[in-house]
Scaffold this motif. Sequence first.
Motif, PDB file in Angstrom:
ATOM      1  N   MET A 137       0.861  -1.214   0.041  1.00 30.34           N
ATOM      2  CA  MET A 137       0.066  -0.005  -0.102  1.00 30.34           C
ATOM      3  C   MET A 137       0.683   1.492   0.004  1.00 30.34           C
ATOM      4  O   MET A 137       1.917   1.098   0.632  1.00 30.34           O
ATOM      5  CB  MET A 137      -0.884   0.059   1.222  1.00 30.34           C
ATOM      6  N   LYS A 138       0.156   2.251  -0.553  1.00 28.66           N
ATOM      7  CA  LYS A 138       0.885   3.439  -0.569  1.00 28.66           C
ATOM      8  C   LYS A 138       0.689   4.321   0.727  1.00 28.66           C
ATOM      9  O   LYS A 138      -0.279   4.350   1.169  1.00 28.66           O
ATOM     10  CB  LYS A 138       0.580   4.381  -1.718  1.00 28.66           C
ATOM     11  N   PRO A 139       1.765   4.947   1.135  1.00 31.90           N
ATOM     12  CA  PRO A 139       1.385   5.700   2.479  1.00 31.90           C
ATOM     13  C   PRO A 139       0.788   7.154   1.911  1.00 31.90           C
ATOM     14  O   PRO A 139       0.634   7.486   0.896  1.00 31.90           O
ATOM     15  CB  PRO A 139       2.902   6.083   3.007  1.00 31.90           C
ATOM     16  N   SER A 140       0.257   7.878   3.073  1.00 34.83           N
ATOM     17  CA  SER A 140      -0.653   8.726   2.786  1.00 34.83           C
ATOM     18  C   SER A 140      -0.012  10.083   2.328  1.00 34.83           C
ATOM     19  O   SER A 140      -0.229  10.582   1.037  1.00 34.83           O
ATOM     20  CB  SER A 140      -1.485   9.177   4.042  1.00 34.83           C
ATOM     21  N   THR A 151      -3.121   4.756  -0.588  1.00 33.89           N
ATOM     22  CA  THR A 151      -3.982   3.824  -0.746  1.00 33.89           C
ATOM     23  C   THR A 151      -5.305   3.967  -0.071  1.00 33.89           C
ATOM     24  O   THR A 151      -5.168   4.109   1.317  1.00 33.89           O
ATOM     25  CB  THR A 151      -3.357   2.338  -0.634  1.00 33.89           C
ATOM     26  N   GLN A 152      -6.416   3.957  -0.836  1.00 33.65           N
ATOM     27  CA  GLN A 152      -7.602   3.905   0.014  1.00 33.65           C
ATOM     28  C   GLN A 152      -7.976   2.848   0.653  1.00 33.65           C
ATOM     29  O   GLN A 152      -7.516   1.811   0.641  1.00 33.65           O
ATOM     30  CB  GLN A 152      -8.857   4.291  -1.233  1.00 33.65           C
ATOM     31  N   PRO A 153      -8.739   2.738   1.594  1.00 33.85           N
ATOM     32  CA  PRO A 153      -9.555   4.148   2.261  1.00 33.85           C
ATOM     33  C   PRO A 153      -8.660   5.182   3.158  1.00 33.85           C
ATOM     34  O   PRO A 153      -7.698   4.638   3.900  1.00 33.85           O
ATOM     35  CB  PRO A 153     -10.837   3.546   3.251  1.00 33.85           C
ATOM     36  N   LEU A 154      -8.750   6.265   2.950  1.00 34.40           N
ATOM     37  CA  LEU A 154      -7.948   7.480   3.784  1.00 34.40           C
ATOM     38  C   LEU A 154      -8.947   8.026   4.573  1.00 34.40           C
ATOM     39  O   LEU A 154      -9.972   8.403   4.208  1.00 34.40           O
ATOM     40  CB  LEU A 154      -7.272   8.410   2.726  1.00 34.40           C
ATOM     41  N   ASN A 188      -4.136   5.671   6.691  1.00 31.40           N
ATOM     42  CA  ASN A 188      -4.705   4.567   6.137  1.00 31.40           C
ATOM     43  C   ASN A 188      -4.353   3.278   6.801  1.00 31.40           C
ATOM     44  O   ASN A 188      -3.760   3.320   8.048  1.00 31.40           O
ATOM     45  CB  ASN A 188      -4.495   4.260   4.720  1.00 31.40           C
ATOM     46  N   ARG A 189      -4.502   1.988   6.329  1.00 31.47           N
ATOM     47  CA  ARG A 189      -4.286   0.916   7.087  1.00 31.47           C
ATOM     48  C   ARG A 189      -2.789   0.678   7.366  1.00 31.47           C
ATOM     49  O   ARG A 189      -2.374  -0.202   8.178  1.00 31.47           O
ATOM     50  CB  ARG A 189      -4.893  -0.422   6.532  1.00 31.47           C
ATOM     51  N   VAL A 190      -1.991   1.152   6.639  1.00 30.58           N
ATOM     52  CA  VAL A 190      -0.311   1.198   6.668  1.00 30.58           C
ATOM     53  C   VAL A 190       0.298   2.269   7.355  1.00 30.58           C
ATOM     54  O   VAL A 190       1.410   2.341   7.637  1.00 30.58           O
ATOM     55  CB  VAL A 190       0.111   0.948   5.457  1.00 30.58           C
ATOM     56  N   GLY A 191      -0.497   3.206   7.907  1.00 24.71           N
ATOM     57  CA  GLY A 191      -0.041   4.079   8.926  1.00 24.71           C
ATOM     58  C   GLY A 191      -0.517   5.659   8.467  1.00 24.71           C
ATOM     59  O   GLY A 191      -1.575   5.740   7.859  1.00 24.71           O
ATOM     60  N   ALA A 192       0.007   6.639   9.135  1.00 26.19           N
ATOM     61  CA  ALA A 192      -0.588   7.968   9.129  1.00 26.19           C
ATOM     62  C   ALA A 192       0.683   8.965   8.633  1.00 26.19           C
ATOM     63  O   ALA A 192       1.679   8.696   9.114  1.00 26.19           O
ATOM     64  CB  ALA A 192      -1.221   8.184  10.358  1.00 26.19           C
ATOM     65  N   GLU A 193       0.397   9.894   7.728  1.00 24.61           N
ATOM     66  CA  GLU A 193       1.130  11.059   7.700  1.00 24.61           C
ATOM     67  C   GLU A 193       0.521  12.367   7.896  1.00 24.61           C
ATOM     68  O   GLU A 193      -0.898  12.424   7.749  1.00 24.61           O
ATOM     69  CB  GLU A 193       1.740  10.726   6.241  1.00 24.61           C
ATOM     70  N   GLU A 194       1.185  13.359   8.135  1.00 25.20           N
ATOM     71  CA  GLU A 194       0.672  14.714   8.212  1.00 25.20           C
ATOM     72  C   GLU A 194       1.189  15.742   7.643  1.00 25.20           C
ATOM     73  O   GLU A 194       2.496  15.794   7.109  1.00 25.20           O
ATOM     74  CB  GLU A 194       0.390  15.035   9.678  1.00 25.20           C
TER      75      GLU A 194
END
Length: 348
Positions: A125-128, A154-157, A197-203
């Motif tokens: 999955m792609k990170p946010s 990657t959705q869902p976000l 998303n399911r693989v992590g969070a970015e801000e």
Amino acid sequence: MASGLEITTTEQTVIEKASGQSVKLDCQFTLAPEDTGPLDIEWSLMPSDNQQEDKVQVILYSGDRAYEDYYEPVKGRVHFNSADPKNGDASINLTGLKSSDSGTYQCKVKKAPGIRSRRMLLIVMKPSRPRCYTDGPTQEGKDIVLRCLSSEGTQPLQYTWEKTSDNKLLPASAVMTINVKNASASASGTYICTASNRVGAEECILHLNITPPNTAGIIAGAIIAVLLILIIIAIILFCCCRAHHRKKYEKEICNEIEDVPPPKSRVSTARSFTVGSQRSSLGSMSPSNLHEYTLKPQYDKIPSSEEYDRPPSNVPLPPTNTAKMAGPNLSRMGAIPVMIPAQNRDGS
């Protein structure tokens, strides 16, 4: 035929990882005394389309040797987890994950007469990695839109906003935009948007600074407008003054033309000249000559313009008739009596 070879791994069969990370695909096995054949371990990537029967070999162990360069897309990124897989560890490590690495992987262990296999699904999955920005001018009284968008995640976000200057959680999650109506100075501050998303969070961080209206621009615009109005008024006044002076000049020219006396006609000049000449001639004539002069009708009328323009040499001389005119007739014609001394015929 009975076999003692068993794959003992019972972990999850679906693995989700973010791109760029590393993953370990477990495949542990045990052997029995009856499994006496050579050990072969094969990892392959199953096709996503079920209609395709061909599979791709990713890595292979055979004859006490590892072969890792079978599949070009993962070349240099896939290795056996153990330096000696004969010890019961057929797991592999895949580094630098890419979206193209997603798929169903199969671990197949063969030691004759035993054969066992295990499948697992890898989802990369792609990170946010969101991006924060604003739409609209950041001025007081304007409408501003705060945006947070993850174009690669990657959705869902899910999105969450927070204003760190006063620790205020702005709208609920799953909101990509915030509309600020009629913005004021209180809206200024630092905003943080978190996309997960399911693989992590970015801000991402957004610094919002509400500025007062551009008074300098408004003043400059007002000055320019006033100058334009003054220029238009000056042009109108100039045109009116010019039209007024033109009318006044034309009126003065007309008055001067009316004051100039008309020229005397040629006929009246000729008539006055003729009458004066006749009177002068009559005054200088003797009574005897006057009688003869009055008898000619051609001297009783005013000469025409052609006769007036004719040279004196062409004027006919009065006839030498010595007939005498009576005194009363001469007086009626305006003659003045003149005393003439007695003279002999030769002298007169």
